[in-house]
Design an enzyme around this catalytic site. Structure first.
Site, short mmCIF file in Angstrom:
data_model
loop_
_atom_site.label_atom_id
_atom_site.label_comp_id
_atom_site.label_asym_id
_atom_site.label_seq_id
_atom_site.Cartn_x
_atom_site.Cartn_y
_atom_site.Cartn_z
N GLY A 18 0.83 -1.22 0.00
CA GLY A 18 0.00 0.00 0.00
C GLY A 18 0.85 1.25 0.00
O GLY A 18 0.60 2.20 -0.74
N GLU A 46 14.97 -4.93 10.90
CA GLU A 46 14.12 -4.92 12.08
C GLU A 46 13.92 -3.48 12.54
O GLU A 46 14.88 -2.70 12.56
CB GLU A 46 14.80 -5.72 13.20
CG GLU A 46 13.80 -6.33 14.15
CD GLU A 46 14.49 -6.96 15.34
OE1 GLU A 46 13.93 -6.89 16.44
OE2 GLU A 46 15.59 -7.50 15.13
N ASP A 75 8.15 5.67 7.54
CA ASP A 75 7.64 5.03 8.75
C ASP A 75 6.41 5.81 9.15
O ASP A 75 6.43 7.05 9.21
CB ASP A 75 8.65 4.99 9.89
CG ASP A 75 8.23 3.93 10.90
OD1 ASP A 75 8.20 2.74 10.52
OD2 ASP A 75 7.89 4.26 12.04
N SER A 76 5.34 5.11 9.36
CA SER A 76 4.08 5.80 9.59
C SER A 76 3.20 4.98 10.51
O SER A 76 3.49 3.81 10.77
CB SER A 76 3.38 6.06 8.26
OG SER A 76 3.38 4.87 7.48
N GLY A 157 -4.38 -0.73 5.37
CA GLY A 157 -4.23 -0.58 6.82
C GLY A 157 -5.52 -0.11 7.50
O GLY A 157 -6.59 -0.68 7.30
N LYS A 179 -7.46 10.91 -1.32
CA LYS A 179 -6.59 10.65 -0.15
C LYS A 179 -5.26 11.42 -0.29
O LYS A 179 -4.78 12.02 0.65
CB LYS A 179 -6.36 9.13 0.01
CG LYS A 179 -5.58 8.80 1.28
CD LYS A 179 -5.31 7.31 1.49
CE LYS A 179 -4.35 7.11 2.67
NZ LYS A 179 -3.79 5.76 2.75
#
Ligand code: IMP
Length: 198
Positions: A18, A46, A75-76, A157, A179
Protein backbone atom coordinates in the site's frame (compact mmCIF):
# COMPACT_ATOMS: atom_id res chain seq x y z
CA UNK A 1 9.98 19.61 -12.37
CA UNK A 2 13.77 19.46 -11.80
CA UNK A 3 15.14 17.76 -8.75
CA UNK A 4 18.56 16.76 -7.51
CA UNK A 5 18.76 12.98 -7.24
CA UNK A 6 22.14 11.69 -8.48
CA UNK A 7 21.64 9.19 -11.31
CA UNK A 8 17.90 9.97 -11.37
CA UNK A 9 17.20 6.62 -9.69
CA UNK A 10 15.59 6.09 -6.33
CA UNK A 11 14.59 3.06 -4.28
CA UNK A 12 11.39 2.99 -2.25
CA UNK A 13 12.55 1.51 1.04
CA UNK A 14 9.34 -0.29 1.97
CA UNK A 15 7.86 -3.76 1.62
CA UNK A 16 4.33 -2.56 2.35
CA UNK A 17 2.44 -2.80 -0.96
CA UNK A 18 0.00 0.00 0.00
CA UNK A 19 2.81 2.40 0.88
CA UNK A 20 4.88 1.48 -2.18
CA UNK A 21 1.84 2.21 -4.38
CA UNK A 22 1.21 5.61 -2.75
CA UNK A 23 4.89 6.65 -2.83
CA UNK A 24 5.21 5.54 -6.46
CA UNK A 25 2.20 7.70 -7.35
CA UNK A 26 3.70 10.66 -5.50
CA UNK A 27 7.09 10.19 -7.22
CA UNK A 28 5.49 9.67 -10.62
CA UNK A 29 5.55 13.32 -11.80
CA UNK A 30 9.27 13.64 -10.99
CA UNK A 31 10.50 11.61 -13.94
CA UNK A 32 12.75 9.40 -11.81
CA UNK A 33 13.41 5.73 -12.34
CA UNK A 34 11.77 4.15 -9.30
CA UNK A 35 12.31 0.66 -7.93
CA UNK A 36 11.19 -0.86 -4.63
CA UNK A 37 13.37 -2.62 -2.04
CA UNK A 38 11.36 -5.80 -2.61
CA UNK A 39 12.01 -5.71 -6.36
CA UNK A 40 15.74 -5.50 -5.60
CA UNK A 41 15.47 -8.54 -3.33
CA UNK A 42 16.46 -6.56 -0.23
CA UNK A 43 15.34 -7.78 3.20
CA UNK A 44 13.36 -5.69 5.64
CA UNK A 45 15.45 -4.45 8.57
CA UNK A 46 14.12 -4.92 12.08
CA UNK A 47 12.40 -1.76 13.30
CA UNK A 48 14.19 -1.23 16.60
CA UNK A 49 13.69 2.56 16.84
CA UNK A 50 11.42 4.14 19.41
CA UNK A 51 10.15 6.94 17.19
CA UNK A 52 8.77 7.18 13.64
CA UNK A 53 11.82 9.25 12.65
CA UNK A 54 14.31 6.72 14.07
CA UNK A 55 12.61 3.85 12.22
CA UNK A 56 12.34 5.80 8.96
CA UNK A 57 16.06 6.62 9.12
CA UNK A 58 17.01 3.04 9.98
CA UNK A 59 15.03 1.71 6.97
CA UNK A 60 16.32 4.42 4.61
CA UNK A 61 19.98 3.90 5.54
CA UNK A 62 19.65 0.11 5.37
CA UNK A 63 18.24 0.21 1.82
CA UNK A 64 20.63 2.94 0.61
CA UNK A 65 23.60 0.86 1.78
CA UNK A 66 22.14 -2.38 0.42
CA UNK A 67 21.30 -0.98 -3.01
CA UNK A 68 24.00 1.67 -3.51
CA UNK A 69 21.20 4.05 -4.53
CA UNK A 70 19.38 6.95 -2.86
CA UNK A 71 16.50 5.50 -0.85
CA UNK A 72 13.20 6.98 0.27
CA UNK A 73 11.72 5.23 3.30
CA UNK A 74 8.47 5.72 5.15
CA UNK A 75 7.64 5.03 8.75
CA UNK A 76 4.08 5.80 9.59
CA UNK A 77 1.22 4.83 11.81
CA UNK A 78 -1.99 5.73 13.53
CA UNK A 79 -1.95 7.44 16.93
CA UNK A 80 -5.16 7.40 18.98
CA UNK A 81 -5.44 10.23 21.50
CA UNK A 82 -7.49 8.32 24.11
CA UNK A 83 -4.96 5.46 23.95
CA UNK A 84 -1.97 7.73 24.65
CA UNK A 85 -0.83 7.51 21.04
CA UNK A 86 -1.21 3.72 20.57
CA UNK A 87 -0.85 1.83 18.29
CA UNK A 88 1.68 4.45 17.03
CA UNK A 89 4.98 2.91 15.94
CA UNK A 90 3.38 -0.50 16.57
CA UNK A 91 0.57 0.06 14.02
CA UNK A 92 1.73 -2.72 11.69
CA UNK A 93 2.42 -5.11 14.59
CA UNK A 94 -1.17 -4.78 15.86
CA UNK A 95 -2.21 -6.58 12.67
CA UNK A 96 -0.08 -9.63 13.53
CA UNK A 97 2.17 -11.64 11.21
CA UNK A 98 -0.74 -12.14 8.78
CA UNK A 99 -1.16 -8.36 8.52
CA UNK A 100 -4.86 -8.75 9.28
CA UNK A 101 -6.13 -5.18 9.54
CA UNK A 102 -9.75 -6.27 10.02
CA UNK A 103 -8.54 -7.85 13.24
CA UNK A 104 -6.36 -4.81 14.12
CA UNK A 105 -9.35 -2.46 13.68
CA UNK A 106 -11.50 -4.70 15.92
CA UNK A 107 -8.76 -4.64 18.54
CA UNK A 108 -8.68 -0.85 18.31
CA UNK A 109 -12.45 -0.62 18.66
CA UNK A 110 -12.36 -2.84 21.76
CA UNK A 111 -9.62 -0.66 23.28
CA UNK A 112 -11.85 2.38 22.69
CA UNK A 113 -14.89 0.86 24.45
CA UNK A 114 -16.37 3.36 26.90
CA UNK A 115 -14.16 6.23 25.69
CA UNK A 116 -15.88 9.28 24.24
CA UNK A 117 -12.77 10.80 22.64
CA UNK A 118 -12.34 9.06 19.27
CA UNK A 119 -9.85 11.51 17.83
CA UNK A 120 -6.75 10.12 16.14
CA UNK A 121 -4.07 11.15 13.71
CA UNK A 122 -1.84 9.54 11.14
CA UNK A 123 1.85 10.41 11.11
CA UNK A 124 4.25 9.76 8.26
CA UNK A 125 7.99 10.33 8.43
CA UNK A 126 9.80 10.01 5.12
CA UNK A 127 13.58 9.67 5.07
CA UNK A 128 15.79 10.34 2.07
CA UNK A 129 19.07 8.49 2.64
CA UNK A 130 22.18 8.35 0.47
CA UNK A 131 24.68 5.46 0.36
CA UNK A 132 27.55 6.32 2.67
CA UNK A 133 26.03 9.73 3.23
CA UNK A 134 23.42 11.79 4.95
CA UNK A 135 19.79 11.24 5.72
CA UNK A 136 17.04 13.85 5.96
CA UNK A 137 13.60 13.30 7.49
CA UNK A 138 10.27 14.97 6.64
CA UNK A 139 7.12 14.63 8.77
CA UNK A 140 3.47 14.92 7.79
CA UNK A 141 0.38 14.58 9.97
CA UNK A 142 -3.37 14.44 9.41
CA UNK A 143 -5.93 14.69 12.21
CA UNK A 144 -9.34 13.07 12.24
CA UNK A 145 -11.49 10.61 14.13
CA UNK A 146 -12.32 6.92 14.13
CA UNK A 147 -15.63 5.49 12.89
CA UNK A 148 -17.19 2.12 13.59
CA UNK A 149 -17.92 -0.04 11.67
CA UNK A 150 -15.07 0.46 9.14
CA UNK A 151 -16.20 1.95 5.81
CA UNK A 152 -14.82 1.50 2.28
CA UNK A 153 -12.43 -0.88 0.56
CA UNK A 154 -9.89 1.56 -0.81
CA UNK A 155 -6.44 2.33 0.59
CA UNK A 156 -4.82 0.00 3.12
CA UNK A 157 -4.23 -0.58 6.82
CA UNK A 158 -6.53 1.43 9.09
CA UNK A 159 -7.97 3.55 6.24
CA UNK A 160 -11.59 2.26 6.53
CA UNK A 161 -11.75 3.46 10.16
CA UNK A 162 -10.16 6.89 9.73
CA UNK A 163 -12.18 9.96 8.77
CA UNK A 164 -9.97 13.01 8.25
CA UNK A 165 -11.01 16.35 9.73
CA UNK A 166 -13.60 18.16 7.61
CA UNK A 167 -14.61 15.02 5.68
CA UNK A 168 -17.78 12.93 5.85
CA UNK A 169 -16.05 9.91 4.32
CA UNK A 170 -13.18 7.71 5.49
CA UNK A 171 -9.84 7.21 3.75
CA UNK A 172 -11.19 3.77 2.85
CA UNK A 173 -14.03 5.42 0.91
CA UNK A 174 -11.81 7.97 -0.86
CA UNK A 175 -10.29 7.60 -4.29
CA UNK A 176 -6.46 7.59 -4.30
CA UNK A 177 -6.58 11.18 -5.60
CA UNK A 178 -8.83 12.32 -2.74
CA UNK A 179 -6.59 10.65 -0.15
CA UNK A 180 -3.43 12.11 -1.73
CA UNK A 181 -4.88 15.60 -1.55
CA UNK A 182 -4.81 15.57 2.25
CA UNK A 183 -3.00 12.62 3.75
CA UNK A 184 0.01 12.46 6.08
CA UNK A 185 2.23 10.86 3.41
CA UNK A 186 1.42 13.57 0.85
CA UNK A 187 2.11 16.24 3.50
CA UNK A 188 5.50 14.72 4.32
CA UNK A 189 6.13 14.38 0.59
CA UNK A 190 5.45 18.10 0.04
CA UNK A 191 8.23 18.87 2.56
CA UNK A 192 10.53 16.38 0.82
CA UNK A 193 9.90 18.14 -2.52
CA UNK A 194 10.48 21.58 -1.02
CA UNK A 195 13.81 20.30 0.33
CA UNK A 196 14.84 18.91 -3.08
CA UNK A 197 13.93 22.13 -4.83
CA UNK A 198 15.59 24.26 -2.17
P1 IMP B 1 5.42 0.62 9.27
O1 IMP B 1 5.68 2.08 9.01
O2 IMP B 1 5.90 -0.24 8.15
O3 IMP B 1 5.86 0.22 10.63
O4 IMP B 1 3.84 0.40 9.20
C1 IMP B 1 2.95 1.41 9.50
C2 IMP B 1 1.55 0.88 9.61
O5 IMP B 1 0.73 2.02 9.91
C3 IMP B 1 0.99 0.31 8.33
O6 IMP B 1 1.16 -1.06 8.22
C4 IMP B 1 -0.49 0.66 8.47
O7 IMP B 1 -1.10 -0.25 9.31
C5 IMP B 1 -0.47 1.96 9.22
N1 IMP B 1 -0.55 3.05 8.24
C6 IMP B 1 0.45 3.89 7.86
N2 IMP B 1 0.01 4.74 6.92
C7 IMP B 1 -1.27 4.41 6.69
C8 IMP B 1 -2.25 4.91 5.79
O8 IMP B 1 -2.03 5.82 4.97
N3 IMP B 1 -3.45 4.34 5.86
C9 IMP B 1 -3.74 3.33 6.71
N4 IMP B 1 -2.86 2.80 7.55
C10 IMP B 1 -1.63 3.35 7.54
Amino acid sequence: MTIEIPGNRIVIASHNAGKVREIRELLDPLGLSVVSAGELGLEEPEETGETFAANAELKGRFVAEGSGLPALSDDSGLAVVALDGAPGIHSARWAGPERDFGMAMEKLERALAGKSDRSAYFICVLCLAFPGGGADVFEGRIDGDLVWPPRGNNGFGYDPMFRPEGSEITFGEMTPQEKHAVNHRARAFAKFLAHLKG
